[in-house]
Each structure stands twice: as structure tokens, then as C-alpha cells.
Design an enzyme around this catalytic site. Structure first.
Site, PDB file in Angstrom:
ATOM      1  N   ASP A   1     -11.135  -6.325   4.108  1.00  0.00           N
ATOM      2  CA  ASP A   1     -10.582  -4.867   4.509  1.00  0.00           C
ATOM      3  C   ASP A   1      -9.149  -4.868   4.812  1.00  0.00           C
ATOM      4  OD1 ASP A   1     -10.145  -2.274   5.251  1.00  0.00           O
ATOM      5  OD2 ASP A   1     -11.720  -2.228   6.866  1.00  0.00           O
TER       6      ASP A   1
ATOM      7  N   TYR B   1       4.264   7.048   6.500  1.00  0.00           N
ATOM      8  CA  TYR B   1       4.134   6.601   5.268  1.00  0.00           C
ATOM      9  C   TYR B   1       5.607   6.020   4.779  1.00  0.00           C
ATOM     10  CZ  TYR B   1       3.268   5.956   0.127  1.00  0.00           C
ATOM     11  OH  TYR B   1       3.024   5.469  -0.920  1.00  0.00           O
TER      12      TYR B   1
ATOM     13  N   ALA C   1       7.876   4.845   7.009  1.00  0.00           N
ATOM     14  CA  ALA C   1       8.254   3.744   7.576  1.00  0.00           C
ATOM     15  C   ALA C   1       7.293   2.587   7.035  1.00  0.00           C
ATOM     16  CB  ALA C   1       7.885   4.046   9.262  1.00  0.00           C
TER      17      ALA C   1
ATOM     18  N   LYS D   1       6.691   1.903   3.932  1.00  0.00           N
ATOM     19  CA  LYS D   1       7.045   1.398   2.867  1.00  0.00           C
ATOM     20  C   LYS D   1       8.776   1.036   2.974  1.00  0.00           C
ATOM     21  CE  LYS D   1       3.873   2.280   0.024  1.00  0.00           C
ATOM     22  NZ  LYS D   1       3.201   1.188  -0.866  1.00  0.00           N
TER      23      LYS D   1
END
Length: 234
Positions: A57, A147, A149, A151
Site C-alpha cells: 500500500d 498535490y 507540493a 509533485k
């Protein structure tokens, strides 16, 4: 790459990762597919016969090392392809802590940990690590802070890794797709409260083609950074 090379891939069940997996499987390459649970692993190994499942996971990066050890991953890995990701939009003033921690875990910490664990195998093949990033990895817009940050951090990971691993013959590529017609994009539109029209965006097969090109590039060169944007619409 020659036939029967080995690829480890996350995100093989959906979107861009699914198409990349289909194309590599169709040409006879050995696949190791990372799945979040046993049910997903069964689904993927039935779809891609002969593939090796790793049940991990990505929201829990601390589970990755043991999962890889238990899975029987080959000693030589030609490509590690990070195609999994999650997105949760919202203003900084409104985003809960879980939105930050989950996106950073799946989009950044898990790729870093999986890369660390598999690097000896990638080095053995003088192989390649490929990160499917995002346009958000280059520019952050309102409501995209968490998101973007994650990436932006993924870009930093790739850039540092590229410098560190060059002496081992390991190539590192980052692909930055613009908006692509995937289930994730449909979810983004729902979060934005916007109508979703897949025809407005990049076909995921086009991004997959760019990824395969980067993987298959002769050894004397590397595509370090590749932006894929929606083409002009007539």
C-alpha cells in the site's frame, strides 16, 4: 530495450500506468506490478499473465521494503516506472491534514522508498527510473497546493537521483503530462465542479507512447525531462 527486460511499475491498474503496462506486456517484457492489496494483485496478474505481484500500500511507505523482499523480484531491474498517484484539491485554508499527508505519502515518499529498495537491482541492470510527474510538478495553481507540493518534491527527488546515480549507469527520466483523459482527471473535474469532456484532454495512450520512447532510447542518451501537453484542437 531488448525483449524480456524487467520492469517494475506502480499504477498499473488505471490510466497512463495501465496503458504502459499493456504495451510492455504485449511485447513480452517481464513485469512486476505493485498492487495496494491482494485483490488488486490478483486482478493485475490475471490481466497480465506471467507478471509478479508486489502487494504494498503506497499510502503506507513503511510496508514497501518487506513487500519487495517477500515478492521474489528479479535481481536485475531494467526500469522502475512510478505511475501511481492520488489527488485531493482544496485551498490551503481548507485542506485537512490528511489531504497533505496522504498525497505526500503516495506521490512522493512511496516513490522515494521504492526507489531506495530497488536501486541495487536497477544498478545491476544499468537501468532506468522513470517518474510520471505532472504539470503541477512545475507550476502550482490555487487549490492545488498539496498535490503540487508532492509533485514538486517528486521533481526534486528525480533531479537529485539523476546526479547521484549517473556513476552507476542509471538513467533518470521525469515525464510531465498535462491534463490527460484518465479516471484521475475525471475525479479532478468533479472536485472542481466542472463538466468532464475527455476529448478536450490528452489521450493517455499518447503519454504512454512518450514513456515507451524514453525507456527505449539508446543507451548513449537520456530523456531527462519531457513535458507532454494537449495538442491544438481544430
Amino acid at each position: 530495450m531488448d525483449a524480456m527486460t524487467t520492469h517494475v511499475i506502480t499504477g498499473a491498474g488505471s490510466g497512463i500506468g495501465r496503458i504502459v503496462t499493456e504495451r510492455l506486456h504485449a511485447r513480452g517484457d517481464q513485469l512486476v506490478v505493485v498492487a495496494r492489496d491482494a485483490a488488486r494483485a490478483t486482478e493485475l496478474t490475471e490481466a497480465f499473465r506471467g507478471s509478479i505481484p508486489v502487494v504494498a500500500d503506497l499510502a503506507r511507505p513503511e510496508t514497501i521494503a518487506e513487500a519487495v523482499q517477500d515478492a521474489g523480484v528479479p535481481a536485475s531491474v531494467d526500469a522502475l516506472i512510478h505511475a501511481a498517484g492520488i489527488v485531493e484539491l482544496g485551498a490551503v485554508a481548507d485542506l485537512p491534514l490528511t489531504a497533505w499527508t496522504s498525497q505526500l505519502a503516495v506521490n512522493l515518499v512511496a516513490p522515494a522508498e521504492l526507489t531506495r529498495v530497488l536501486l541495487p537491482r536497477v544498478r545491476a541492470a544499468r537501468g532506468q527510473v522513470l517518474f510520471v510527474n505532472s504539470g503541477a510538478g512545475l507550476t502550482a495553481h490555487p487549490d492545488w497546493a498539496a498535490y503540487a507540493a508532492s509533485k514538486h518534491g517528486l521533481k526534486a527527488l528525480a533531479d537529485a537521483l539523476r546526479g547521484e546515480e549517473a556513476r552507476h549507469g542509471v538513467r533518470v527520466t521525469t515525464v510531465y503530462p498535462g491534463r490527460t483523459a484518465t479516471p484521475m482527471q475525471e475525479k479532478v473535474h468533479a472536485q472542481e465542479g466542472a463538466d468532464y469532456d475527455a476529448d478536450r484532454w490528452i489521450d493517455p495512450a499518447s503519454v504512454a507512447a512518450a514513456i515507451i520512447t524514453a525507456l527505449d532510447l539508446p543507451r548513449d542518451a537520456v530523456i531527462s525531462d519531457l513535458s507532454v501537453r494537449p495538442g491544438p484542437r481544430a
